[in-house]
Design a protein around this motif. Structure first.
Motif, PDB file in Angstrom:
ATOM      1  N   SER A  27      -2.645 -51.162  -9.573  1.00  0.00           N
ATOM      2  CA  SER A  27      -2.042 -52.245 -10.346  1.00  0.00           C
ATOM      3  C   SER A  27      -2.112 -53.598  -9.635  1.00  0.00           C
ATOM      4  N   CYS A  28      -2.124 -53.617  -8.311  1.00  0.00           N
ATOM      5  CA  CYS A  28      -2.192 -54.896  -7.600  1.00  0.00           C
ATOM      6  C   CYS A  28      -3.506 -55.623  -7.888  1.00  0.00           C
ATOM      7  N   ILE A  29      -4.595 -54.879  -8.015  1.00  0.00           N
ATOM      8  CA  ILE A  29      -5.886 -55.482  -8.358  1.00  0.00           C
ATOM      9  C   ILE A  29      -5.890 -55.906  -9.819  1.00  0.00           C
ATOM     10  N   VAL A  30      -5.375 -55.042 -10.685  1.00  0.00           N
ATOM     11  CA  VAL A  30      -5.309 -55.340 -12.115  1.00  0.00           C
ATOM     12  C   VAL A  30      -4.548 -56.642 -12.332  1.00  0.00           C
ATOM     13  N   LYS A  31      -3.422 -56.780 -11.654  1.00  0.00           N
ATOM     14  CA  LYS A  31      -2.591 -57.975 -11.798  1.00  0.00           C
ATOM     15  C   LYS A  31      -3.292 -59.208 -11.233  1.00  0.00           C
ATOM     16  N   ALA A  32      -3.874 -59.087 -10.051  1.00  0.00           N
ATOM     17  CA  ALA A  32      -4.529 -60.228  -9.404  1.00  0.00           C
ATOM     18  C   ALA A  32      -5.686 -60.771 -10.231  1.00  0.00           C
ATOM     19  N   LEU A  33      -6.439 -59.873 -10.862  1.00  0.00           N
ATOM     20  CA  LEU A  33      -7.580 -60.304 -11.674  1.00  0.00           C
ATOM     21  C   LEU A  33      -7.194 -60.599 -13.122  1.00  0.00           C
ATOM     22  N   GLY A  34      -5.939 -60.347 -13.475  1.00  0.00           N
ATOM     23  CA  GLY A  34      -5.500 -60.579 -14.851  1.00  0.00           C
ATOM     24  C   GLY A  34      -6.219 -59.678 -15.837  1.00  0.00           C
ATOM     25  N   MET A  35      -6.475 -58.442 -15.420  1.00  0.00           N
ATOM     26  CA  MET A  35      -7.245 -57.516 -16.257  1.00  0.00           C
ATOM     27  C   MET A  35      -6.455 -57.063 -17.475  1.00  0.00           C
ATOM     28  N   GLU A  36      -7.194 -56.823 -18.541  1.00  0.00           N
ATOM     29  CA  GLU A  36      -6.628 -56.296 -19.769  1.00  0.00           C
ATOM     30  C   GLU A  36      -7.424 -55.085 -20.207  1.00  0.00           C
ATOM     31  N   LYS A  37      -6.816 -54.268 -21.031  1.00  0.00           N
ATOM     32  CA  LYS A  37      -7.472 -53.077 -21.575  1.00  0.00           C
ATOM     33  C   LYS A  37      -8.791 -53.486 -22.225  1.00  0.00           C
ATOM     34  N   GLY A  38      -9.866 -52.829 -21.791  1.00  0.00           N
ATOM     35  CA  GLY A  38     -11.185 -53.089 -22.353  1.00  0.00           C
ATOM     36  C   GLY A  38     -12.053 -54.035 -21.551  1.00  0.00           C
ATOM     37  N   ASP A  39     -11.507 -54.643 -20.483  1.00  0.00           N
ATOM     38  CA  ASP A  39     -12.324 -55.495 -19.619  1.00  0.00           C
ATOM     39  C   ASP A  39     -13.417 -54.672 -18.955  1.00  0.00           C
ATOM     40  N   VAL A  40     -14.536 -55.313 -18.673  1.00  0.00           N
ATOM     41  CA  VAL A  40     -15.658 -54.665 -18.002  1.00  0.00           C
ATOM     42  C   VAL A  40     -15.724 -55.220 -16.581  1.00  0.00           C
ATOM     43  N   ILE A  41     -15.788 -54.326 -15.605  1.00  0.00           N
ATOM     44  CA  ILE A  41     -15.848 -54.758 -14.206  1.00  0.00           C
ATOM     45  C   ILE A  41     -17.262 -54.648 -13.662  1.00  0.00           C
ATOM     46  N   ASP A  42     -17.471 -55.311 -12.546  1.00  0.00           N
ATOM     47  CA  ASP A  42     -18.711 -55.197 -11.806  1.00  0.00           C
ATOM     48  C   ASP A  42     -18.384 -55.486 -10.346  1.00  0.00           C
ATOM     49  N   ILE A  43     -19.331 -55.223  -9.478  1.00  0.00           N
ATOM     50  CA  ILE A  43     -19.172 -55.504  -8.056  1.00  0.00           C
ATOM     51  C   ILE A  43     -20.333 -56.364  -7.620  1.00  0.00           C
ATOM     52  N   CYS A  69     -12.803 -50.778 -18.573  1.00  0.00           N
ATOM     53  CA  CYS A  69     -11.574 -50.252 -17.974  1.00  0.00           C
ATOM     54  C   CYS A  69     -10.466 -50.038 -18.997  1.00  0.00           C
ATOM     55  N   TYR A  70      -9.684 -48.997 -18.743  1.00  0.00           N
ATOM     56  CA  TYR A  70      -8.549 -48.666 -19.594  1.00  0.00           C
ATOM     57  C   TYR A  70      -7.401 -48.191 -18.717  1.00  0.00           C
ATOM     58  N   PRO A  71      -6.154 -48.372 -19.177  1.00  0.00           N
ATOM     59  CA  PRO A  71      -5.010 -47.846 -18.418  1.00  0.00           C
ATOM     60  C   PRO A  71      -5.112 -46.331 -18.269  1.00  0.00           C
ATOM     61  N   THR A  72      -4.630 -45.821 -17.143  1.00  0.00           N
ATOM     62  CA  THR A  72      -4.686 -44.380 -16.906  1.00  0.00           C
ATOM     63  C   THR A  72      -3.754 -43.621 -17.839  1.00  0.00           C
ATOM     64  N   GLN A  73      -2.669 -44.255 -18.236  1.00  0.00           N
ATOM     65  CA  GLN A  73      -1.733 -43.689 -19.217  1.00  0.00           C
ATOM     66  C   GLN A  73      -1.286 -44.831 -20.113  1.00  0.00           C
ATOM     67  N   ASN A  74      -0.751 -44.496 -21.263  1.00  0.00           N
ATOM     68  CA  ASN A  74      -0.267 -45.515 -22.176  1.00  0.00           C
ATOM     69  C   ASN A  74       0.816 -46.347 -21.490  1.00  0.00           C
ATOM     70  N   GLY A  75       0.612 -47.646 -21.391  1.00  0.00           N
ATOM     71  CA  GLY A  75       1.568 -48.538 -20.758  1.00  0.00           C
ATOM     72  C   GLY A  75       1.418 -48.659 -19.256  1.00  0.00           C
ATOM     73  N   SER A  76       0.484 -47.925 -18.666  1.00  0.00           N
ATOM     74  CA  SER A  76       0.295 -47.961 -17.216  1.00  0.00           C
ATOM     75  C   SER A  76      -0.382 -49.258 -16.792  1.00  0.00           C
ATOM     76  N   ARG A  77      -0.079 -49.679 -15.567  1.00  0.00           N
ATOM     77  CA  ARG A  77      -0.745 -50.858 -15.009  1.00  0.00           C
ATOM     78  C   ARG A  77      -1.894 -50.456 -14.088  1.00  0.00           C
ATOM     79  N   HIS A  78      -2.128 -49.165 -13.902  1.00  0.00           N
ATOM     80  CA  HIS A  78      -3.279 -48.675 -13.143  1.00  0.00           C
ATOM     81  C   HIS A  78      -4.417 -48.456 -14.133  1.00  0.00           C
ATOM     82  N   PHE A  79      -5.606 -48.904 -13.769  1.00  0.00           N
ATOM     83  CA  PHE A  79      -6.748 -48.784 -14.669  1.00  0.00           C
ATOM     84  C   PHE A  79      -7.756 -47.785 -14.119  1.00  0.00           C
ATOM     85  N   ARG A  80      -8.585 -47.292 -15.015  1.00  0.00           N
ATOM     86  CA  ARG A  80      -9.643 -46.346 -14.657  1.00  0.00           C
ATOM     87  C   ARG A  80     -10.869 -46.660 -15.496  1.00  0.00           C
ATOM     88  N   THR A  81     -12.014 -46.421 -14.892  1.00  0.00           N
ATOM     89  CA  THR A  81     -13.272 -46.506 -15.613  1.00  0.00           C
ATOM     90  C   THR A  81     -14.214 -45.470 -15.021  1.00  0.00           C
TER      91      THR A  81
END
Length: 126
Positions: A27-43, A69-81
């Motif tokens: 969640s710390c990365i999600v928050k820092a980048l202002g990520m939302e459900k459906g964002d696409v990441i890259d490195i 990316c999508y939340p790991t659970q409904n309402g979660s701030r941790h994302f997974r892809t």
């Protein structure tokens, strides 16, 4: 008698990469980048440093994309892809079979908000 710590390193990972392509983002990365459900990441790689960033924001995404990316659970701030190409590149570059890394503070690289991935120490606990 020799004493030994059971826990050892207690630092939790901010991002993890698995050989099956699973990427978990704390969640710390999600928050820092202002990520939302459906964002696409890259490195991106710059001078041997690895930076995670949002390559396409959900508001402009149409259709399905790799590394969406999508939340790991409904309402979660941790994302997974799932993105095998990103995982393979990171795991090969760092020489790990599976890796869990800490992240640095948000920076701007090439005009994008990005999070440095600290790849020098694998925090994976077995």
């Amino acid at each position: 008698m020799t004493t030994q710590s059971i826990l050892g390193n207690t630092r939790r990972a901010d991002i993890s990469f698995s050989p099956n392509g699973k990427i978990d983002i704390a969640s710390c990365i999600v928050k820092a980048l202002g990520m939302e459900k459906g964002d696409v990441i890259d490195i991106m790689v710059d001078g041997g440093e690895y930076y995670l960033y949002v390559s396409i924001h959900a508001s402009v995404v149409f259709g399905r994309h790799e590394a969406q990316c999508y939340p790991t659970q409904n309402g979660s701030r941790h994302f997974r892809t799932y993105c095998r190409r990103l995982c393979t590149a990171i795991l090969q570059a760092t020489g790990n079979e599976r890796a869990c890394f800490a992240a640095g503070e948000m920076v701007e690289v090439n005009g994008r908000k990005a999070i440095p991935i600290i790849t020098c120490k694998n925090l994976r606990h077995d």
